[in-house]
Write an enzyme that holds these catalytic residues in place. Structure first.
Site, PDB file in Angstrom:
ATOM      1  CG  ASP A 103      -2.207   0.551   1.107  1.00 40.33           C
ATOM      2  OD1 ASP A 103      -2.313   1.582   0.450  1.00 40.33           O
ATOM      3  OD2 ASP A 103      -3.168  -0.049   1.633  1.00 40.33           O
ATOM      4  CG  ASP A 204      -4.626   5.694   0.841  1.00 46.42           C
ATOM      5  OD1 ASP A 204      -5.498   4.854   1.114  1.00 46.42           O
ATOM      6  OD2 ASP A 204      -4.552   6.813   1.400  1.00 46.42           O
ATOM      7  CD  GLU A 255      -9.026   4.209  -1.251  1.00 46.05           C
ATOM      8  OE1 GLU A 255      -9.919   3.975  -0.439  1.00 46.05           O
ATOM      9  OE2 GLU A 255      -8.029   4.895  -0.951  1.00 46.05           O
ATOM     10  CG  HIS A 328      -8.709  -0.923   5.507  1.00 47.28           C
ATOM     11  ND1 HIS A 328      -8.501  -1.141   4.169  1.00 47.28           N
ATOM     12  CD2 HIS A 328      -8.331   0.353   5.739  1.00 47.28           C
ATOM     13  CE1 HIS A 328      -8.016  -0.054   3.608  1.00 47.28           C
ATOM     14  NE2 HIS A 328      -7.911   0.872   4.543  1.00 47.28           N
ATOM     15  CG  ASP A 329     -11.230   2.317   4.416  1.00 48.94           C
ATOM     16  OD1 ASP A 329     -10.661   2.399   5.525  1.00 48.94           O
ATOM     17  OD2 ASP A 329     -10.665   2.592   3.342  1.00 48.94           O
TER      18      ASP A 329
HETATM   19  C1  GLC Z   1      -8.011   5.311   2.180  1.00 44.92           C
HETATM   20  C2  GLC Z   1      -7.757   4.194   3.165  1.00 44.92           C
HETATM   21  C3  GLC Z   1      -8.319   4.621   4.498  1.00 44.92           C
HETATM   22  C4  GLC Z   1      -7.601   5.859   4.942  1.00 44.92           C
HETATM   23  C5  GLC Z   1      -7.673   6.953   3.882  1.00 44.92           C
HETATM   24  C6  GLC Z   1      -6.683   8.049   4.152  1.00 44.92           C
HETATM   25  O1  GLC Z   1      -9.351   5.537   1.937  1.00 44.92           O
HETATM   26  O2  GLC Z   1      -8.303   3.016   2.686  1.00 44.92           O
HETATM   27  O3  GLC Z   1      -8.231   3.614   5.459  1.00 44.92           O
HETATM   28  O4  GLC Z   1      -8.149   6.336   6.134  1.00 44.92           O
HETATM   29  O5  GLC Z   1      -7.369   6.465   2.596  1.00 44.92           O
HETATM   30  O6  GLC Z   1      -5.383   7.622   3.927  1.00 44.92           O
END
Ligand code: GLC
Length: 559
Positions: A103, A204, A255, A328-329
């Protein structure tokens, strides 16, 4: 010796397993997971059949956002282990034919990063321009942009009187990608890990890196339209891709927060100029009425099908998507769209089949393969996530939402729902740790755990094993085009995949009552066989299909 092949397109028939290290496995009694814990479970993952691990951040971090706030990109957080542990993980995964995807969080750094520490309070710091600073407007914040975790996206640097931008927590300062030095640093960071032999990167919130440079006030919303898929994002991704990803043959997944299909066609275009594939989240907003996450609401089934149709048909032949329900979100899908009380195993399998039979690369989040559920917390003290605790503060303490209502919302929407420790066995602390875990384990661990799942041939685990295997064996799953067969059916989600020589149909009943549909009349049923289902399936495939509660059926036709 590595058993990793050098097929450049390996990820098109692959299934990827996401590990959230803090909650995966603790090799000791700290109560938080670590890299040695992951190594001890590689055989389990090999048995499941996955091709790669997406490892969420293990870098040095103050852990305000559990590692998404990086303070040193070149070091492993000692809570997780050492660089030697990491090298061992990479080697042992490769020996088992499992690749590692790291990541990379480069929209922002932790405010503890030495770049930010030097920049803070000093306009002459060589790192000042690594971040985004603005003078006050009318004596206050520069504009009305909101942090994704609630409140203003600006924080004051008292000493210089300027504000810095943080789209997430105030301890996560956004990097200034307009500065070529920042981009050079990013290339160096990624090259460092690629050089170590890491196989790919998950980037990310990568579509937020380019901000509209006049930073306008947003009279229609929270500011996102001025930085989502921003003006120079494609240019930046091409620059990084050319300098690093293409050099190392890295697989990449971006993402993409609040993105569009048109942008994703370009991000993941087949000429590989930017990224290999994209995550979008539109299908996970079907329980956000009017786009509002912080509500308790049922999901919109018809809309869910429309969204899948839009993305499946829109990316086919143009780009490549990631297929997923959980990370995880996100809350656990079996609690969210399935029935975790009466049909837990059936609905977990059905939901798995619904996305695994689509075009793209499926991602499985730790515990999904055993049908783990939301924990059903009832007290605010049980929550740890910065977003959840911030939202509790804002909604209850500032906006006056009743405590009980907020607790019901958090039980449905909190990110901690998926972050509870992995349930390995029925022993104390679920076999996750020998000590008290950092986040309370769901009470159902005595029945729902990996040991039980591996011992039961009818478990969700073996169903996922089959799904992973089918993707490798049945070509139409990777190549076929997509048609939604019953867009307005109120219970069944059924779609057809079509390639030159094969037709595949995946039927899914999303509800707890029996429901039926008719297979398309132009198909030759004499060539059809049932490939997989979550109830016993026998005999010939008939045109009228009657599905039991949460039933899934995968049917293959040969031409
Ligand atoms: C992404 C991650 C999340 C994090 C955010 C800020 O959405 O998946 O867990 O809080 O980015 O880095």
């Amino acid at each position: 010796m590595s058993v990793i092949t050098n097929d450049a397109n390996w990820w098109k028939t692959a299934s990827i397993y996401q590990i959230y290290p803090k909650s995966f496995c603790d090799s000791g009694s700290k109560g938080t997971g670590d890299i040695q814990g992951i190594i001890s479970k590689l055989d389990y993952l090999q048995r499941l059949g996955i091709d790669a691990i997406w490892l969420t951040p293990v870098y040095q971090s103050p852990m305000i956002d559990n590692g998404y706030d990086i303070s040193d990109y070149y070091a492993i957080n000692p809570d997780f282990g050492s660089m030697d542990d990491f090298d061992q993980l990479l080697a042992e995964a490769h020996q088992r034919g499992i690749r590692i995807i790291m990541d990379i969080v480069v929209n922002h750094t932790s405010t503890q990063h030495h770049w930010f520490q030097s920049a803070l309070g000093d306009k002459n710091s060589p790192y000042r321009d690594y971040y985004i600073w603005k003078d006050p407007v009318d004596g206050g914040i520069p504009n009305n942009w909101q942090s994704k975790f609630g409140g203003s996206a600006w924080e004051l640097d008292e000493k210089t009187g300027q504000y810095f931008l943080h789209l997430f927590a105030k301890e996560q300062a956004d990097l200034n990608w307009e500065n070529p030095q920042v981009r050079a640093e990013v290339k160096e960071v990624i090259s460092f890990w690629a050089e170590k032999g890491v196989d790919g990167f998950r980037l990310d919130v990568i579509n937020l890196i380019s901000k509209q440079q006049d930073f306008p006030n947003d009279d229609q919303g929270d500011g996102r339209r001025f930085y989502t898929d921003g003006p120079r994002v494609h240019e930046y991704l091409q620059e990084i891709s050319e300098a690093v990803f293409q050099q190392y043959g890295s697989v990449t997944v971006g993402e993409m927060s609040s993105t569009t299909l048109e942008h994703c066609q370009q991000y993941s275009s087949l000429d590989n100029k930017e990224l290999s594939m994209v995550f979008n989240f539109h299908h996970l907003k079907v329980d956000y009425p009017n786009g509002e996450k912080w509500t308790k609401a049922p999901f919109d089934f018809i809309q869910l099908k429309q969204i899948f149709n839009h993305w499946q048909t829109g990316l086919n032949g143009k780009g490549w998507g990631a297929l997923f329900w959980c990370n995880h979100d996100q809350p656990r899908v079996v609690s969210r769209l399935g029935d975790d009380k009466h049909f837990r195993v059936e609905s977990a399998k059905m939901l798995g089949a619904s996305v695994h039979m689509m075009q793209g690369t499926p991602y499985i989040y730790q515990g999904e393969e055993i049908g783990m559920t939301n924990p059903g917390y009832t007290s605010i003290e049980q929550y740890r996530d910065v977003e959840s605790t911030n939202m509790y503060d804002i909604m209850v303490n500032e906006q006056g939402v009743p405590h009980d209502e907020m607790m019901a919302i958090l039980a449905q929407k909190s990110r901690d729902n998926s972050r509870t420790p992995m349930q390995w066995n029925h022993e104390e602390f679920a076999g996750f740790s020998k000590g008290q875990p950092w986040l309370q384990i769901a009470n159902n661990y005595t029945e729902i755990n990996a040991e039980q799942a591996v011992a039961d041939t009818n478990s969700v685990f073996y169903f996922y094993q089959q799904l992973i295997k089918l993707r490798k064996e049945v070509e139409v799953i990777t190549t076929g085009d997509y048609t939604d067969l019953y867009p307005s059916h109120t219970a069944i989600f059924g779609y057809q995949r079509q390639s030159q020589h094969q037709t595949l149909i995946c039927l899914n009943n999303y509800y707890g009552d029996e429901s039926e549909c008719m297979l398309p009349s132009d198909l030759d049923l004499s060539t059809a066989t049932y490939l997989l289902g979550n109830y016993p399936l026998q005999g010939e495939v008939s045109q009228r299909q009657v599905l039991k509660p949460y039933e899934t059926r995968i049917i293959l036709f040969q031409s």
